[in-house]
Design an enzyme around this catalytic site. Structure first.
Site, mmCIF file in Angstrom:
data_model
loop_
_atom_site.group_PDB
_atom_site.id
_atom_site.type_symbol
_atom_site.label_atom_id
_atom_site.label_comp_id
_atom_site.label_asym_id
_atom_site.label_seq_id
_atom_site.Cartn_x
_atom_site.Cartn_y
_atom_site.Cartn_z
ATOM 1 N N SER A 263 79.055 -8.533 21.306
ATOM 2 C CA SER A 263 78.911 -8.297 19.973
ATOM 3 C C SER A 263 77.603 -8.743 19.194
ATOM 4 O O SER A 263 76.513 -8.226 19.604
ATOM 5 C CB SER A 263 80.104 -8.851 19.314
ATOM 6 N N LYS A 267 73.817 -8.257 20.914
ATOM 7 C CA LYS A 267 72.736 -7.504 20.186
ATOM 8 C C LYS A 267 71.409 -8.662 20.373
ATOM 9 O O LYS A 267 70.183 -8.261 21.034
ATOM 10 C CB LYS A 267 72.697 -7.343 18.669
ATOM 11 N N TRP A 354 84.193 1.347 17.246
ATOM 12 C CA TRP A 354 83.323 1.031 16.298
ATOM 13 C C TRP A 354 82.029 0.702 16.863
ATOM 14 O O TRP A 354 80.938 1.011 16.236
ATOM 15 C CB TRP A 354 83.904 -0.399 15.815
ATOM 16 N N HIS A 404 87.764 -4.954 21.679
ATOM 17 C CA HIS A 404 86.559 -5.593 21.485
ATOM 18 C C HIS A 404 86.791 -7.122 21.767
ATOM 19 O O HIS A 404 87.278 -7.801 20.827
ATOM 20 C CB HIS A 404 86.042 -5.442 19.838
HETATM 21 C C1 GTR Z 1 81.419 -6.415 13.315
HETATM 22 C C2 GTR Z 1 80.218 -5.899 13.239
HETATM 23 C C3 GTR Z 1 79.636 -5.493 14.767
HETATM 24 C C4 GTR Z 1 79.686 -6.701 15.634
HETATM 25 C C5 GTR Z 1 80.822 -7.507 15.369
HETATM 26 C C6 GTR Z 1 80.895 -9.139 16.330
HETATM 27 O O1 GTR Z 1 81.943 -6.905 12.222
HETATM 28 O O2 GTR Z 1 80.146 -4.617 12.584
HETATM 29 O O3 GTR Z 1 78.110 -5.048 14.747
HETATM 30 O O4 GTR Z 1 78.495 -7.254 15.844
HETATM 31 O O5 GTR Z 1 81.110 -7.668 14.132
HETATM 32 O O6 GTR Z 1 79.879 -9.581 16.214
HETATM 33 O O7 GTR Z 1 81.847 -9.436 16.573
#
Ligand code: GTR
Length: 424
Positions: A263, A267, A354, A404
């Site tokens: 996540s 990045k 997402w 996720h």
């Molecule tokens: C979310 C964000 C994502 C992702 C995620 C995470 O809120 O919108 O870009 O990075 O968090 O890090 O779990």
């Protein structure tokens, strides 16, 4: 429409004009046509046909654009730890299979002090194992039920169900994220693992007076300049400092190091891997917007949304691209290409819309011509592969069922991919 008419428009219409584009889109059918910046075309319109041209001309051009316009430049001044301390170690951890080390890297400057706590597990009796290097979200103690792991003392985002209150971790937070870190299985397969709490390098909040940034400010500076590092770049800087330490660690002389992250930390993993070519293999799990997903698709999270919710992650310059992705000099296929020819693995989850799974896949697909320059194999087709059907070319990819998260299925693939592509 010209701005001069704005005063005569009813309020609801004005609202629509300004905010309509930030509506969240999940449908492939409503993607507006877009053109990606060309990976192999130089500014003088000549095509890159040789590795030399890629490395000497196009790659630096792309790297600079990511630094100035997206994540923000990391200061060039090198800051080494003023000292390193092994605070705990055992050669009989995890049922006597594992060496555990807890190491502090202490950075000092301008009367400031920043401590990075590395939790390192190494398989016993294996010389120079490959090592996964990756951040965790809430403290090293959350990654394992191993009671010897030192509880994080740093600022942590509150999460009552994780035993984190008033921004401090408690004993209740032990192991709350251990399902994401199957450490024993990783060790049994002959890999090492090093993890650090990302908030020790820069707490995940919109405040630039804490973390590593102030160590590099000029007099009277209290936040990075427009083209300077946001939090993701700061985290990438930290990944390299952990690597500095591991590189000189006894027994890891010939180890290869894998940059791993999920996540927001996925990045970070891509950006750290692009910047630091000592990472031999890069993994980005569910990295989404600002990770592997193509910005111009605007599916799920977009530049405007991420900049609104996490204004500290990227450079100030990056805010220019809110609802104006077409103006970006780069897109995320170029981030993947910066990693070439090193193996890179992108993983998605079917319910993680997402993060735009197809956009995550396509960045690998569109980066493939650069891998091909090196005689490597990228992703051959623009179509997303079937669920749970991994591709393990030099660019690897899978989309698994589910949410996720980081699952055992993901780790099985990461390890297979590393075994296939690493030397040792
Ligand atoms: C979310 C964000 C994502 C992702 C995620 C995470 O809120 O919108 O870009 O990075 O968090 O890090 O779990």
């Amino acid at each position: 429409m010209s701005f001069k008419y704005f005063h005569v428009l009813p309020a609801f219409l004005l609202f629509n004009i300004i905010f309509a584009q930030t509506e969240i889109n999940y449908s492939e059918d409503s993607i507006a046509p877009y053109t990606l910046p060309n990976l192999l075309l130089l500014n003088n319109r000549k095509r890159v046909k040789k590795i030399r041209h890629w490395e000497k001309r196009k790659r630096p051009e792309i790297l600079k654009a990511f630094e100035n316009q997206v994540y923000g430049k990391i200061p060039e001044i090198k800051l080494n730890p003023s000292f390193t301390e092994i605070v705990e170690e055992s050669d009989s951890a995890l049922d006597n299979t594992t060496i555990r080390k807890q190491v502090q890297l202490v950075f000092e400057k301008h009367k400031r002090k920043l401590t990075i706590n590395i939790l390192l597990y190494l398989p016993k009796g294996i010389q120079s194992p490959p090592v996964f290097v990756g951040y965790n979200f809430y403290g090293n103690q959350t990654t394992t039920s191993d009671e010897n792991v030192i509880l994080s003392e740093s600022w942590v985002p509150n999460k009552a169900d994780f035993g984190i209150m008033e921004n401090r971790a408690t004993e209740n937070s032990r192991g709350v994220r251990s399902h994401r870190w199957p450490i024993k299985k990783i060790i049994n397969k002959g890999f090492g693992i090093a993890t650090v709490y990302c908030g020790e390098i820069d707490p995940d909040r919109n405040n630039f007076e804490d973390g590593i940034h102030p160590f590099f400010y000029n007099d009277n500076q209290n936040r990075p300049n427009n083209d300077e590092w946001g939090t993701i770049s700061a985290w990438a800087w930290g990944m390299s400092r952990v690597l500095d330490y591991l590189k000189q660690h006894k027994g890891l002389g010939n180890s290869e190091f894998i940059s791993f992250g999920h996540s927001r930390l996925g990045k970070t993993s891509l950006w750290a891997g692009a910047l630091d070519e000592r990472f031999a293999l890069i993994i980005a799990n569910n990295s989404g917007c600002g990770g592997a997903a193509i910005f111009r698709r605007k599916i799920g999270e977009t530049a405007a949304i991420i900049n609104g919710k996490f204004p500290h992650w990227f450079s100030v310059n990056f805010k220019k691209y809110n609802n104006a992705e077409h103006l970006l000099p780069v897109d995320q296929h170029m981030l993947i290409a910066l990693i070439a020819p090193r193996p890179v693995y992108i993983s998605s989850a079917a319910e993680d819309i997402w993060a735009d799974p197809r956009g995550e896949y396509l960045s690998g697909y569109y980066a493939s011509p650069v891998y091909e320059l090196y005689g490597k194999k990228g992703l051959a087709k623009p179509e997303l592969p079937q669920l749970n059907s991994p591709i393990h070319n030099d660019i690897g990819y899978h989309i698994r069922q589910g949410k996720h998260d980081v699952t055992e299925y993901d780790w099985v693939q990461f390890m297979k991919f590393a075994n296939k592509h690493l030397k040792n």
